[in-house]
Motif scaffolding. Structure first.
Motif, short mmCIF file in Angstrom:
data_model
loop_
_atom_site.label_atom_id
_atom_site.label_comp_id
_atom_site.label_asym_id
_atom_site.label_seq_id
_atom_site.Cartn_x
_atom_site.Cartn_y
_atom_site.Cartn_z
N GLY A 1 0.75 -1.22 -0.13
CA GLY A 1 0.04 -0.10 0.04
C GLY A 1 0.84 1.22 -0.02
N LEU A 2 2.06 1.34 0.64
CA LEU A 2 2.89 2.17 0.94
C LEU A 2 3.72 2.37 -0.35
CD1 LEU A 2 3.34 2.48 4.69
CD2 LEU A 2 1.79 3.84 3.12
N SER A 3 3.89 1.55 -1.17
CA SER A 3 4.86 1.55 -2.31
C SER A 3 4.59 2.23 -3.40
CB SER A 3 5.08 -0.17 -2.81
OG SER A 3 3.89 -0.44 -3.66
N ASP A 4 3.43 2.90 -3.37
CA ASP A 4 3.19 3.78 -4.46
C ASP A 4 3.23 5.18 -4.22
OD1 ASP A 4 1.61 3.99 -7.48
OD2 ASP A 4 0.78 5.59 -6.06
N PRO A 5 4.06 6.07 -4.75
CA PRO A 5 4.29 7.51 -4.30
C PRO A 5 2.97 8.41 -4.12
CG PRO A 5 5.50 6.97 -6.29
CD PRO A 5 4.71 5.83 -6.21
N THR A 6 1.88 8.19 -5.07
CA THR A 6 0.64 8.88 -4.55
C THR A 6 0.01 8.18 -3.36
OG1 THR A 6 0.42 9.19 -7.02
CG2 THR A 6 -1.55 9.29 -5.56
#
Length: 100
Positions: free
Chosen positions: A20-25
């Motif tokens: 979940g936290l791996s995407d910059p957005t």
């Protein structure tokens, strides 16, 4: 009235949170949530289509990172900090502290 599904605390997984936290957005969304109690969807000021924003919110909900409650037509979003800290002490703080 529509209700969102949120995983119970014990079903929040480390791999799910990291995904979940791996995407910059999504990381940007979490950083905004970390500095506020609750934010409505319109307050995020993201330059994304509504469908893309909805996708990111869904991933964060499904992974147990974000909670969404409905009141009328508004969607109020908050960080599940207490649940995340209980499952993975200091992980969220370390990620937020070191996120660019």
């Amino acid at each position: 009235m529509r209700q969102y599904q949120h995983p119970d605390r014990e079903h929040i997984s480390l791999t799910g949170v990291l995904y979940g936290l791996s995407d910059p957005t999504r990381l940007q969304i979490v950083k905004m949530l970390a500095t506020n109690q609750e934010i409505t969807c319109g307050e995020f000021c993201l330059t994304l289509s509504k469908s893309t924003q909805s996708h990111h919110f869904k991933v964060l909900r499904d992974m147990g990172i974000m909670h969404t409650r409905l009141m009328g037509t508004q969607h109020y979003n908050s960080l599940r900090r207490e649940d995340l800290d209980a499952r993975f002490p200091n992980l969220l703080e370390a990620i937020l502290k070191n996120a660019d």
